[in-house]
Design an enzyme around this catalytic site. Structure first.
Site, mmCIF file in Angstrom:
data_model
loop_
_atom_site.group_PDB
_atom_site.id
_atom_site.type_symbol
_atom_site.label_atom_id
_atom_site.label_comp_id
_atom_site.label_asym_id
_atom_site.label_seq_id
_atom_site.Cartn_x
_atom_site.Cartn_y
_atom_site.Cartn_z
ATOM 1 N N LYS A 116 57.338 83.833 80.194
ATOM 2 C CA LYS A 116 58.184 83.949 81.188
ATOM 3 C C LYS A 116 58.402 82.654 81.871
ATOM 4 O O LYS A 116 59.333 82.597 82.842
ATOM 5 C CB LYS A 116 57.766 85.308 82.149
ATOM 6 C CG LYS A 116 57.758 86.389 81.328
ATOM 7 C CD LYS A 116 56.944 87.610 82.102
ATOM 8 C CE LYS A 116 57.507 88.101 83.510
ATOM 9 N NZ LYS A 116 56.732 88.979 84.286
ATOM 10 N N LYS A 236 59.019 100.778 86.969
ATOM 11 C CA LYS A 236 60.047 101.695 87.231
ATOM 12 C C LYS A 236 59.789 103.296 87.107
ATOM 13 O O LYS A 236 59.157 103.567 86.121
ATOM 14 C CB LYS A 236 61.109 101.539 86.254
ATOM 15 C CG LYS A 236 61.562 100.004 86.440
ATOM 16 C CD LYS A 236 62.391 99.454 85.185
ATOM 17 C CE LYS A 236 62.371 97.748 85.301
ATOM 18 N NZ LYS A 236 62.667 97.320 83.832
ATOM 19 N N ARG A 293 64.487 93.757 73.972
ATOM 20 C CA ARG A 293 64.215 94.915 73.266
ATOM 21 C C ARG A 293 65.084 95.921 74.057
ATOM 22 O O ARG A 293 65.610 95.746 75.006
ATOM 23 C CB ARG A 293 62.814 95.207 73.567
ATOM 24 C CG ARG A 293 62.348 95.339 74.968
ATOM 25 C CD ARG A 293 60.998 95.805 75.170
ATOM 26 N NE ARG A 293 60.316 95.592 76.249
ATOM 27 C CZ ARG A 293 60.423 96.361 77.597
ATOM 28 N NH1 ARG A 293 61.514 97.739 77.328
ATOM 29 N NH2 ARG A 293 60.051 95.997 78.692
ATOM 30 N N VAL A 296 63.133 101.234 78.413
ATOM 31 C CA VAL A 296 63.024 102.629 78.670
ATOM 32 C C VAL A 296 64.245 103.410 79.291
ATOM 33 O O VAL A 296 64.728 104.635 78.936
ATOM 34 C CB VAL A 296 61.881 102.689 79.749
ATOM 35 C CG1 VAL A 296 61.605 104.318 79.937
ATOM 36 C CG2 VAL A 296 60.472 102.301 78.899
HETATM 37 P P1 ADP Z 1 57.017 92.620 84.077
HETATM 38 O O1 ADP Z 1 57.323 91.454 83.174
HETATM 39 O O2 ADP Z 1 55.859 93.281 84.299
HETATM 40 O O3 ADP Z 1 58.310 93.668 84.013
HETATM 41 P P2 ADP Z 1 58.848 91.226 86.243
HETATM 42 O O4 ADP Z 1 58.840 89.659 86.446
HETATM 43 O O5 ADP Z 1 60.042 91.918 85.605
HETATM 44 O O6 ADP Z 1 57.254 91.599 85.398
HETATM 45 O O7 ADP Z 1 58.667 91.796 87.675
HETATM 46 C C1 ADP Z 1 58.411 93.400 87.743
HETATM 47 C C2 ADP Z 1 58.615 93.735 89.364
HETATM 48 O O8 ADP Z 1 57.824 93.168 90.110
HETATM 49 C C3 ADP Z 1 60.134 93.687 89.705
HETATM 50 O O9 ADP Z 1 60.798 94.787 89.337
HETATM 51 C C4 ADP Z 1 59.937 93.757 91.200
HETATM 52 O O10 ADP Z 1 59.714 94.860 91.711
HETATM 53 C C5 ADP Z 1 58.571 92.877 91.434
HETATM 54 N N1 ADP Z 1 58.944 91.333 91.502
HETATM 55 C C6 ADP Z 1 58.789 90.319 90.288
HETATM 56 N N2 ADP Z 1 58.911 89.145 90.674
HETATM 57 C C7 ADP Z 1 59.349 89.378 92.183
HETATM 58 C C8 ADP Z 1 59.543 88.363 93.156
HETATM 59 N N3 ADP Z 1 59.578 87.139 93.002
HETATM 60 N N4 ADP Z 1 59.367 88.726 94.417
HETATM 61 C C9 ADP Z 1 59.374 90.275 94.741
HETATM 62 N N5 ADP Z 1 59.353 91.182 94.071
HETATM 63 C C10 ADP Z 1 59.177 90.593 92.792
HETATM 64 P P1 ADP Z 2 60.987 98.638 81.024
HETATM 65 O O1 ADP Z 2 60.806 97.308 81.037
HETATM 66 O O2 ADP Z 2 61.699 99.259 79.674
HETATM 67 O O3 ADP Z 2 61.292 99.684 82.160
HETATM 68 P P2 ADP Z 2 58.386 99.119 81.198
HETATM 69 O O4 ADP Z 2 57.672 98.044 81.947
HETATM 70 O O5 ADP Z 2 58.137 100.460 81.850
HETATM 71 O O6 ADP Z 2 59.617 98.937 80.472
HETATM 72 O O7 ADP Z 2 57.387 99.182 79.808
HETATM 73 C C1 ADP Z 2 57.639 100.185 78.823
HETATM 74 C C2 ADP Z 2 56.511 100.307 78.008
HETATM 75 O O8 ADP Z 2 56.084 99.284 77.588
HETATM 76 C C3 ADP Z 2 55.564 101.008 78.803
HETATM 77 O O9 ADP Z 2 54.687 101.730 78.070
HETATM 78 C C4 ADP Z 2 54.505 99.875 79.238
HETATM 79 O O10 ADP Z 2 53.213 100.190 79.317
HETATM 80 C C5 ADP Z 2 54.785 99.048 77.725
HETATM 81 N N1 ADP Z 2 54.720 97.372 78.146
HETATM 82 C C6 ADP Z 2 55.557 96.799 78.835
HETATM 83 N N2 ADP Z 2 55.516 95.460 78.491
HETATM 84 C C7 ADP Z 2 54.391 95.399 77.703
HETATM 85 C C8 ADP Z 2 53.662 94.419 77.322
HETATM 86 N N3 ADP Z 2 54.071 93.033 77.604
HETATM 87 N N4 ADP Z 2 52.739 94.436 76.364
HETATM 88 C C9 ADP Z 2 52.414 95.917 76.171
HETATM 89 N N5 ADP Z 2 52.750 96.823 76.622
HETATM 90 C C10 ADP Z 2 54.073 96.704 77.330
HETATM 91 MG MG MG Z 3 60.340 93.332 84.077
#
Ligand code: ADP
Ligand code: ADP
Ligand code: MG
Length: 450
Positions: A116, A236, A293, A296
């Site tokens: 990332k 989410k 990918r 969900v």
């Molecule tokens: P993941 O790879 O675990 O999905 P993301 O980088 O997409 O992580 O971030 C997941 C969530 O964390 C976002 O949907 C938001 O709610 C919060 N988040 C991520 N980055 C920020 C940021 N810079 N400031 C505030 N909230 C954030």
């Molecule tokens: P989306 O971004 O599609 O909303 P989620 O963050 O809810 O997805 O993740 C979808 C599914 O994948 C969940 O079961 C979560 O635990 C799993 N998951 C998401 N990112 C990873 C990862 N980097 N490694 C393993 N499992 C993951």
């Molecule tokens: Mg994310």
């Protein structure tokens, strides 16, 4: 088109992929763990192969067993669903080496977005606004200096993270060292990498994402946005398409679509993907990551566009050109997805595995339920506690909300503890109905602070 496809996943998404394959006359192969021998996804597929014991590393992440199952059954392609192996470039490479099509983007695109910290730099180079933060993965010393520069609060993130795991909000300098360590530890244990990076913590943001679809020939479209602001633990729970907040701000809307397409083009994307953004209360958007990918929450996009995203994933993977054009795509109505979890909202959303004795999914106009369980069945502690997704479409947002409320009222899952009643509370809340919320709203609601 393929004759036979292996589904390397479980639960609702494996069921849904099997259903799409059947409708297209493609044979399906399920894989399952010993704990899932009687699971619905096993029965929905034409063939099924056990790939190991219940724990995920030994079964659903067991690349050797999954590739062997594909070869033994003669599957030409593997659909990884979401989570699990879906963003594993190494697995995509192994599929290619074995002459099996991995249904997803190229391993290079997965790699480019999988780190990332690197993805941020790539997005910035493509002219996409990113959250102020580090240029790449950083050392602890660099983090301290950078955090001073961008100003607290900051967010420490695992470079290889996903699913909301490992992220740490840091409010003051004294707490930075400890949060860096926690984030490195979580990254190492969950994703095999202790690399971390830093972003400014945007206060009271919305999470908005854009669905993209590109073919092998460089033709791509966006399929509008999804509003995914209602989260717990950065994951989410309720998603909508379109976002009323975005649609009310044409500059933001056009900027989001342009950013998503620019990044997709810059990385030579192929297949279905999602570009995720944080939007601040003033309506400025910042790139956070790409999920290479199926997501969900993809069904809300299908509901408002009439496009079958899994169908297109299959066609594109088989080499077909994307015949959708941007001009022909339009938003029709509104859709809401509620993730139904076996968890207790009153106890910090703690997972609550157990036995399902009754499972009555609602029906009605605009109602779609993608379920991975049935009655009777056992919800084990080994996997994600999501049971089903309730996806409801309406002519407009108020109608989608009204139909969701009715559907939640008719949804019966017993005797398990679920978040169904909590989801109903969300739908009934004035803030939700008025579209007044940020990413912290859902947890405030669960704690009785609203
Ligand atoms: P993941 O790879 O675990 O999905 P993301 O980088 O997409 O992580 O971030 C997941 C969530 O964390 C976002 O949907 C938001 O709610 C919060 N988040 C991520 N980055 C920020 C940021 N810079 N400031 C505030 N909230 C954030
Ligand atoms: P989306 O971004 O599609 O909303 P989620 O963050 O809810 O997805 O993740 C979808 C599914 O994948 C969940 O079961 C979560 O635990 C799993 N998951 C998401 N990112 C990873 C990862 N980097 N490694 C393993 N499992 C993951
Ligand atoms: Mg994310």
């Amino acid at each position: 088109m393929f004759q036979k496809v292996l589904i390397a996943n479980r639960g609702e998404i494996a069921c849904r992929i099997a259903t799409v394959l059947r409708a297209r006359g493609v044979r399906s192969v399920a894989v399952y763990s010993e704990a899932d021998a009687a699971a619905p996804h096993v029965r929905l597929a034409d063939e099924a192969v056990c790939v190991g014991p219940a724990p995920v590393p030994q079964s659903y992440l067991n690349q050797d067993a999954i590739l062997a199952a594909a070869q033994a059954t003669g599957a030409e392609a593997i659909h990884p669903g979401y989570g699990l192996l879906s963003e594993n470039a190494g697995f995509a490479r192994r599929c290619a080496a074995a002459g099996i099509v991995f249904i997803g983007p190229s391993p290079e695109a997965i790699d480019a977005m999988g780190d990332k910290a690197v993805a941020r730099a790539t997005a910035a180079a493509a002219g996409v606004p990113v959250v102020p933060g580090s240029g790449g993965a950083i050392s602890d010393d660099e983090a301290a200096a950078l955090a001073e520069g961008i100003g607290y609060p900051v967010l420490v993130k695992a470079a290889a993270g996903g699913g909301g795991i490992g992220m740490q909000v840091v409010t003051k300098p004294e707490k930075l060292a400890r949060s860096l360590q926690t984030c490195r530890d979580r990254g190492a244990s969950s994703f095999g990498s202790d690399a971390v990076y830093l972003e400014r913590y945007i206060e009271s943001p919305r999470h908005i994402e854009v669905q993209i679809l590109f073919d092998h020939h460089g033709h791509g479209v966006h399929l509008f946005e999804r509003e995914c602001t209602l989260q717990r633990r950065h994951q989410k729970v309720v998603e909508e398409a379109p976002s009323a907040f975005v649609q009310a701000r044409p500059d933001l809307r056009d900027g989001l679509y342009a950013s998503a397409l620019a990044l997709g083009r810059a990385i030579g994307y192929r297949g279905a993907g999602t570009v995720e953004f944080i939007v601040d209360p003033e309506g400025r958007h910042y790139f956070i990551e790409v999920n290479t990918r199926l997501q969900v929450e993809h069904p809300v996009t299908e509901a408002i566009t009439g496009v079958d995203l899994i169908g297109w994933q299959l066609d594109i993977a088989a080499g077909a050109p994307l015949t959708l054009t941007q001009d022909a795509l339009a938003i029709q109505g509104a859709a809401i997805e509620c993730r139904v979890y076996a968890e207790d909202p009153a106890k910090s959303f703690l997972p609550r595995p157990g036995t399902i004795e009754r499972f009555d999914a609602p029906t009605g106009p605009g109602v779609r339920v993608d379920a991975g369980v049935e009655a009777p069945c056992e919800v084990t502690p080994y996997y994600d506690p999501m049971l089903a997704k309730l996806v409801v479409a309406g002519a407009d947002r108020p109608e989608a909300i009204a139909r969701t409320r009715a559907a939640l009222g008719a949804f019966v899952v017993e005797p398990l503890t679920t978040n169904l009643a909590f989801l109903a509370t969300v739908m009934e809340h004035d803030d939700f109905q008025a579209g007044r919320y940020d990413t912290g709203w859902l947890e405030r609601l669960a704690k009785g602070r609203l």
